[in-house]
Design a protein around this motif. Sequence first.
Motif, mmCIF file in Angstrom:
data_model
loop_
_atom_site.group_PDB
_atom_site.id
_atom_site.type_symbol
_atom_site.label_atom_id
_atom_site.label_comp_id
_atom_site.label_asym_id
_atom_site.label_seq_id
_atom_site.Cartn_x
_atom_site.Cartn_y
_atom_site.Cartn_z
ATOM 1 N N VAL A 53 0.841 -1.194 0.000
ATOM 2 C CA VAL A 53 0.000 0.000 0.000
ATOM 3 C C VAL A 53 0.880 1.248 0.000
ATOM 4 O O VAL A 53 0.659 2.201 -0.760
ATOM 5 C CB VAL A 53 -0.930 0.007 1.230
ATOM 6 N N ILE A 54 1.900 1.243 0.851
ATOM 7 C CA ILE A 54 2.789 2.400 0.962
ATOM 8 C C ILE A 54 3.596 2.581 -0.318
ATOM 9 O O ILE A 54 3.722 3.683 -0.847
ATOM 10 C CB ILE A 54 3.729 2.221 2.169
ATOM 11 N N LYS A 55 4.140 1.480 -0.819
ATOM 12 C CA LYS A 55 4.950 1.577 -2.035
ATOM 13 C C LYS A 55 4.107 2.008 -3.231
ATOM 14 O O LYS A 55 4.600 2.659 -4.153
ATOM 15 C CB LYS A 55 5.605 0.227 -2.346
ATOM 16 N N GLY A 56 2.818 1.684 -3.187
ATOM 17 C CA GLY A 56 1.973 2.026 -4.317
ATOM 18 C C GLY A 56 1.922 3.516 -4.576
ATOM 19 O O GLY A 56 1.792 3.954 -5.712
ATOM 20 N N GLY A 57 2.054 4.315 -3.514
ATOM 21 C CA GLY A 57 2.032 5.764 -3.700
ATOM 22 C C GLY A 57 3.346 6.404 -3.348
ATOM 23 O O GLY A 57 3.400 7.567 -2.999
ATOM 24 N N ARG A 58 4.424 5.610 -3.410
ATOM 25 C CA ARG A 58 5.699 6.108 -2.921
ATOM 26 C C ARG A 58 6.518 6.802 -3.986
ATOM 27 O O ARG A 58 7.439 7.548 -3.675
ATOM 28 C CB ARG A 58 6.510 4.936 -2.339
ATOM 29 N N ARG A 71 -7.184 -1.447 3.361
ATOM 30 C CA ARG A 71 -7.630 -0.622 4.490
ATOM 31 C C ARG A 71 -7.175 -1.217 5.810
ATOM 32 O O ARG A 71 -6.618 -0.521 6.676
ATOM 33 C CB ARG A 71 -9.160 -0.484 4.465
ATOM 34 N N ILE A 72 -7.391 -2.521 5.979
ATOM 35 C CA ILE A 72 -7.016 -3.192 7.227
ATOM 36 C C ILE A 72 -5.501 -3.171 7.426
ATOM 37 O O ILE A 72 -5.001 -2.888 8.516
ATOM 38 C CB ILE A 72 -7.546 -4.643 7.228
ATOM 39 N N ALA A 73 -4.749 -3.463 6.355
ATOM 40 C CA ALA A 73 -3.289 -3.470 6.443
ATOM 41 C C ALA A 73 -2.763 -2.095 6.804
ATOM 42 O O ALA A 73 -1.874 -1.950 7.651
ATOM 43 C CB ALA A 73 -2.684 -3.948 5.126
ATOM 44 N N ALA A 74 -3.313 -1.065 6.168
ATOM 45 C CA ALA A 74 -2.850 0.296 6.436
ATOM 46 C C ALA A 74 -3.197 0.725 7.855
ATOM 47 O O ALA A 74 -2.416 1.400 8.520
ATOM 48 C CB ALA A 74 -3.454 1.262 5.423
ATOM 49 N N GLU A 75 -4.376 0.320 8.342
ATOM 50 C CA GLU A 75 -4.771 0.683 9.703
ATOM 51 C C GLU A 75 -3.888 -0.010 10.732
ATOM 52 O O GLU A 75 -3.439 0.594 11.701
ATOM 53 C CB GLU A 75 -6.238 0.321 9.939
ATOM 54 N N LYS A 76 -3.622 -1.306 10.509
ATOM 55 C CA LYS A 76 -2.826 -2.055 11.486
ATOM 56 C C LYS A 76 -1.399 -1.543 11.536
ATOM 57 O O LYS A 76 -0.795 -1.438 12.593
ATOM 58 C CB LYS A 76 -2.838 -3.543 11.136
ATOM 59 N N TYR A 77 -0.830 -1.246 10.364
ATOM 60 C CA TYR A 77 0.571 -0.831 10.294
ATOM 61 C C TYR A 77 0.702 0.611 9.807
ATOM 62 O O TYR A 77 1.631 0.951 9.097
ATOM 63 C CB TYR A 77 1.348 -1.784 9.381
ATOM 64 N N GLY A 126 2.829 6.633 8.602
ATOM 65 C CA GLY A 126 1.885 7.622 9.097
ATOM 66 C C GLY A 126 0.713 7.836 8.162
ATOM 67 O O GLY A 126 0.156 8.925 8.090
ATOM 68 N N VAL A 127 0.318 6.797 7.419
ATOM 69 C CA VAL A 127 -0.754 6.967 6.440
ATOM 70 C C VAL A 127 -1.967 6.133 6.820
ATOM 71 O O VAL A 127 -1.862 5.116 7.480
ATOM 72 C CB VAL A 127 -0.307 6.547 5.026
ATOM 73 N N THR A 128 -3.125 6.598 6.413
ATOM 74 C CA THR A 128 -4.350 5.799 6.491
ATOM 75 C C THR A 128 -5.066 5.935 5.163
ATOM 76 O O THR A 128 -4.876 6.901 4.432
ATOM 77 C CB THR A 128 -5.280 6.287 7.627
ATOM 78 N N LEU A 129 -5.883 4.952 4.858
ATOM 79 C CA LEU A 129 -6.612 4.976 3.589
ATOM 80 C C LEU A 129 -8.091 5.188 3.850
ATOM 81 O O LEU A 129 -8.644 4.718 4.839
ATOM 82 C CB LEU A 129 -6.413 3.654 2.839
ATOM 83 N N ASN A 130 -8.741 5.893 2.937
ATOM 84 C CA ASN A 130 -10.185 6.073 3.040
ATOM 85 C C ASN A 130 -10.897 4.850 2.485
ATOM 86 O O ASN A 130 -10.399 4.203 1.598
ATOM 87 C CB ASN A 130 -10.618 7.320 2.246
#
Length: 668
Positions: A219-224, A653-659, A664-668
Amino acid sequence: MKLTTIKYVSEKREKDFNKLNIYTLEELVRHFPRDYLDLRRVTMLKDAYHNDVILTTCEVLKVEVNHYARRPFVKALCQQGGYMFTAIWFNQPYVAQKLTNAEYLFYGRVTNKYGLGCQMTNPSFERADKNFALKGLVPVYSLSGGLTQGVVRTAVRQALRKVPYLSHIPAPLIKKYNLTPLSEAYFKVHCPETSDDVKSGSERIALEEYFLLISAFKVIKGGRDDVRLRRYSVAEEAVKSFISRFPFEFTEGQKSAVKNIFSAVRSPHKMNMLLQGDVGSGKTAVALVGIYMGVKSGFQAAMIAPTEVLARQNAALLERYFPEYNVKTLTGSTPAAEKKEIKKGLSSGEVDIVCGTHAVIQNDVIFKNLAFVVCDEQHRFGVAQRSSLVEKGEGCDVLVMSATPIPRTLSLIFYGDLDVTTIKDKPRSRQDISTSIIPERKYGDMLKYVSEQARQGNQTYFVCPKIEGDDEGTVMSVTELYDELKQKMPSVRLALLHGKMKDKEKNAVMSAFKAKEYDCLVSTTVIEVGVDVPDATTMIIYNAERFGLSQLHQLRGRVGRGDKKSYCFLLMGTDSEEARERLSVIKNCADGFEIAEADLKMRGGGDFMGTRQSGRMLSEIKNLRFPVETVFTAKKLSDEAFDGAFDVRDLTRIAAEKYKSLAGVTLN
């Protein structure tokens, strides 16, 4: 679900669980056993070896309590047939009230030290005439407050039947790879019937966790791939000129790393790089070159380290190699007036480079044009802390360094949000360190050697795994060792260092040792990170079998940093062949990457990939033991989930929330 929904958990017990950061039933079932008692076979004492942990039967003849010893204890005189032995319990006076003249089952460690007879230390026990609970494989949990093993076991068993078990791996993949249901895995870990249950249950739970972690990295790398906001103007010739300032020639590995950084900062996208290398491979010199690329282009740079001693050591290097730039040091002990001036200089752009500790991350530290960030000893920082610093600039280039070698294939998974550059070779000036496993009979000779080294002006580290000894008396504590060495080496100047000391005290002790005000430093592993004391030539590690091989290699790297021959002595607290085999790897190998591979094979992923590598990430599963192949399986499943015909919106969403602390990111 609240803990008090279990009848067995009162409000008082709930507070005890809270001390372990357990507030819900879901967290309770994730409080995994730290060990297991194997009660499937009764062993006679005459057949037990020194340091064996056994289940045996005996008759208690006499019980006495000593309240006045340094560590109060209860001692029982026991017999097995005509064989007499003692059992001893430290700091457990209540045991005396539970023992009578009767037959018992004892489970514990057998010692037969110095010919003084057989002894069992802190054994668990049950009356032999009862329908006893000590049988099979029994989980052992970390405790707090008034909790006992029985209380935790009962609470966990109840919670296992109440909590929901939801896997985040897509159902078609669970079916395709025939994965065990999570509910079954949790029961196997907490209520195993066989060792295979523990193994398979641990692997399945770890697979779930690493699947989520690796998915979060995706998720992070996708917008990195952010477009570079600041264009570096530094020329290649200027970089070569800066490298010539160093009084040594860069190795091929260092040159390659510099080339990678130069290419990265000149690319259209910002850099996010892990620089890993063995102890003494020259990572800091490479980082200084990267900092030069930033400041030469007109930007600010920051370098943070986990300890003040290491931060000041780095600051001294920066001042030496950047005389034309304004370099400042910002730590917790920096005087308030000086802090104010440094912060003012950073916000105005007057300060070009700041080197410090977590103090640099504080909210009131504002930069004018921060562009290049270096995190030294990455594994001592949470990823969120790294992100906090990066966010102080727009589109910062980031270089994180780790001296804990991780096999490249594994680092590509674990540091999933980073590009990896590895320095494999070492500077030719680096001293080899002779490593020996010291038998007990040679202990006195070793101390005489240390005393002679002190007279010659050479310094020694003594390292223990714990600040205080364990109740079994098998682990040498740093405080006990300090007292012992003061008696055995009265002419040697000794200093004590451990994690419970205040930062100011630790910094003062370490600085004094570096200034040769002490001959020997008796310490826990707080000296593991980056401290450079050229006159330290001997490293002595007690209970070495309790450390990971990579950690032993790190500790060994604290010596051999000058031009003198250096030595590392390993002392064992057990006679086991397994421990001796592990330590032989350290004795016979000096390559950190080979040692890391051996560590993975011998200890599995649970130890190597625990909290030490990840900060708070994965801290819940640190007690689980699983093969490192589990991590690769998790990556394969994550790749299929994201590349296949699956809706991964809920997963991301779950992965981003847990980690979310990863960036420091969250997804809508």
